[in-house]
Write an enzyme that holds these catalytic residues in place. Sequence first.
Site, PDB file in Angstrom:
ATOM      1  N   ASP A  97       0.071   9.189   0.931  1.00  0.00           N
ATOM      2  CA  ASP A  97       0.687  10.502   0.677  1.00  0.00           C
ATOM      3  C   ASP A  97       2.171  10.503   0.260  1.00  0.00           C
ATOM      4  O   ASP A  97       2.978   9.817   0.873  1.00  0.00           O
ATOM      5  CB  ASP A  97       0.673  11.358   1.949  1.00  0.00           C
ATOM      6  CG  ASP A  97      -0.600  11.261   2.730  1.00  0.00           C
ATOM      7  OD1 ASP A  97      -1.541  10.621   2.274  1.00  0.00           O
ATOM      8  OD2 ASP A  97      -0.631  11.823   3.829  1.00  0.00           O
ATOM      9  N   TRP A 110       0.824  -1.211   0.000  1.00  0.00           N
ATOM     10  CA  TRP A 110       0.000   0.000   0.000  1.00  0.00           C
ATOM     11  C   TRP A 110       0.851   1.251   0.000  1.00  0.00           C
ATOM     12  O   TRP A 110       1.894   1.293   0.657  1.00  0.00           O
ATOM     13  CB  TRP A 110      -0.846  -0.014   1.282  1.00  0.00           C
ATOM     14  CG  TRP A 110      -1.473   1.289   1.634  1.00  0.00           C
ATOM     15  CD1 TRP A 110      -0.898   2.299   2.351  1.00  0.00           C
ATOM     16  CD2 TRP A 110      -2.794   1.719   1.287  1.00  0.00           C
ATOM     17  NE1 TRP A 110      -1.796   3.334   2.474  1.00  0.00           N
ATOM     18  CE2 TRP A 110      -2.960   3.007   1.832  1.00  0.00           C
ATOM     19  CE3 TRP A 110      -3.855   1.139   0.580  1.00  0.00           C
ATOM     20  CZ2 TRP A 110      -4.139   3.728   1.688  1.00  0.00           C
ATOM     21  CZ3 TRP A 110      -5.023   1.859   0.433  1.00  0.00           C
ATOM     22  CH2 TRP A 110      -5.170   3.136   0.984  1.00  0.00           C
TER      23      TRP A 110
HETATM   24  C1  FRU Z   1      -3.476  11.891   4.740  1.00  0.00           C
HETATM   25  C2  FRU Z   1      -3.101  11.177   6.028  1.00  0.00           C
HETATM   26  C3  FRU Z   1      -2.195  12.065   6.867  1.00  0.00           C
HETATM   27  C4  FRU Z   1      -1.450  11.093   7.709  1.00  0.00           C
HETATM   28  C5  FRU Z   1      -1.270   9.931   6.777  1.00  0.00           C
HETATM   29  C6  FRU Z   1      -1.313   8.594   7.438  1.00  0.00           C
HETATM   30  O1  FRU Z   1      -3.836  11.044   3.705  1.00  0.00           O
HETATM   31  O2  FRU Z   1      -4.258  10.812   6.720  1.00  0.00           O
HETATM   32  O3  FRU Z   1      -2.896  13.048   7.604  1.00  0.00           O
HETATM   33  O4  FRU Z   1      -0.225  11.594   8.143  1.00  0.00           O
HETATM   34  O5  FRU Z   1      -2.311  10.026   5.812  1.00  0.00           O
HETATM   35  O6  FRU Z   1      -0.969   7.585   6.558  1.00  0.00           O
END
Ligand code: FRU
Length: 452
Positions: free
Chosen positions: A24, A21
């Site tokens: 971000d 997976w």
């Molecule tokens: C955004 C998020 C961030 C967090 C990350 C966790 O997509 O929710 O706020 O740091 O993904 O994977």
Amino acid sequence: MKEMKGKLLRPNFHVHAEEGWINDPNGLVYFNGRYHAFYQHYPNDVHWGPMHWGHVVSDDLVHWERLPIALYPGDEGDKNGCFSGSAIVWQDKLWVLYTGFTENEGGETIRQIQCLASSQDGVHFEKHGIVIGEDNLPEAYCPWDFRDPKVWRKDGYFWCVVAVRAKGGRGRILLYRSEDLFSWTFINDVFGEDCPGMMIECPDYLDEKGLLLFGEQFSPQEGKTHLNVHTTRWCVGALNYQTGRFEEKNRGIVDYGFDFYAPQTFAGSDVMMGWLQMWDRNIPSEKYGFAGMLTLARKLEVVREELHQTPVIQGETVKEAVDVKSIVDDAKIGVLRIQAKNLRSLRLALRKKGESQAELALKDGEFIFDRSKVGEEITGVEKDEDSLNGIRRMPFSGRENVELTVVMDEFSVEIFENGKVLSSTIYPDQDATEICLTVDAQECVYRRESLK
Ligand code: FRU
């Protein structure tokens, strides 16, 4: 991802995980002569899990080479995950500021705090532990919803914006300042009021452009162009470093497609990448062993107080046709550039095979993208008519001379016109490769570029 070709079905030039997976982009930076992209990664499953930082490098922002995982969870502050964060080059080292995540055995979030790590070679990292902890978060905010620091340097200081939730309220963005990256001072809450969504995520600030970007979780739908349950906004204005407040002039939506979230700009630059996916959707590529990818790199400008994005990609022209009224072509990967004078309407079918196709239409002053008839079904939590019909809409500039750029990869399309973008995943049959274009315009040139 050159090394993946032929092995399993994978995107050609969009960052993705070899296995598992991703979400971000993190720590985007130019360091030691190469572009580095890190990303939220769980290598053991095609679903979100304890977050690691995956790592790829590139010379041209298009072809990426995989490096070993850069950050593993499990240390002080990041016991259950290394969440999103950013990078900065300082005194010949690469520094990353990221969110350490801790939960209890029942899976309830206990703390999200900001941690620091550094690297001499850009590959191996040394963790320095918590640098913005709960003790450095004013009482009014939740230390269990406090994440995604984005750092930059200005006037001899380091600055960072961090997303947070107000106690009893919703999303906010906080500004901090530091002299050494280790010790941080809280400056202010940049808006001082709740965002329309439940929580803000991944804030970013480009000082030279006065451009603030952030994700909004569970924000109310607006009209027909903001239907995604999680969206990404831009705000143009100026951050006042004395007061720590953002003085806003204009705002809008970064991407009109189904699948775009959590973007970040490269440290000190105006080039951005996002997550070409969305929370709360099924991801049909799971069956090939991977889920999630990053968008193309895009150059950002502010034009008349609006965000303007162009793709950082240049292929080699392999087909060109002038005076086009309608044309049929055959390709599933590459860049299409359609230049038209006085464009009245357009219909572009991609990844077509029989009745199956992804379609872009220009009608009544807007682009309408329809992925309901292409390959595997994607469902989300949005229950409005357009979402249920696989539709997303993007305003048309209506300019006399139009250039439409469509970037196609194995599982995605990204459509650019006059600085606006619509990005979506699609999961067509592998042998669905036909392209059909019909236009009503005074003049039209069709060009297709391939990417080596
Ligand atoms: C955004 C998020 C961030 C967090 C990350 C966790 O997509 O929710 O706020 O740091 O993904 O994977």
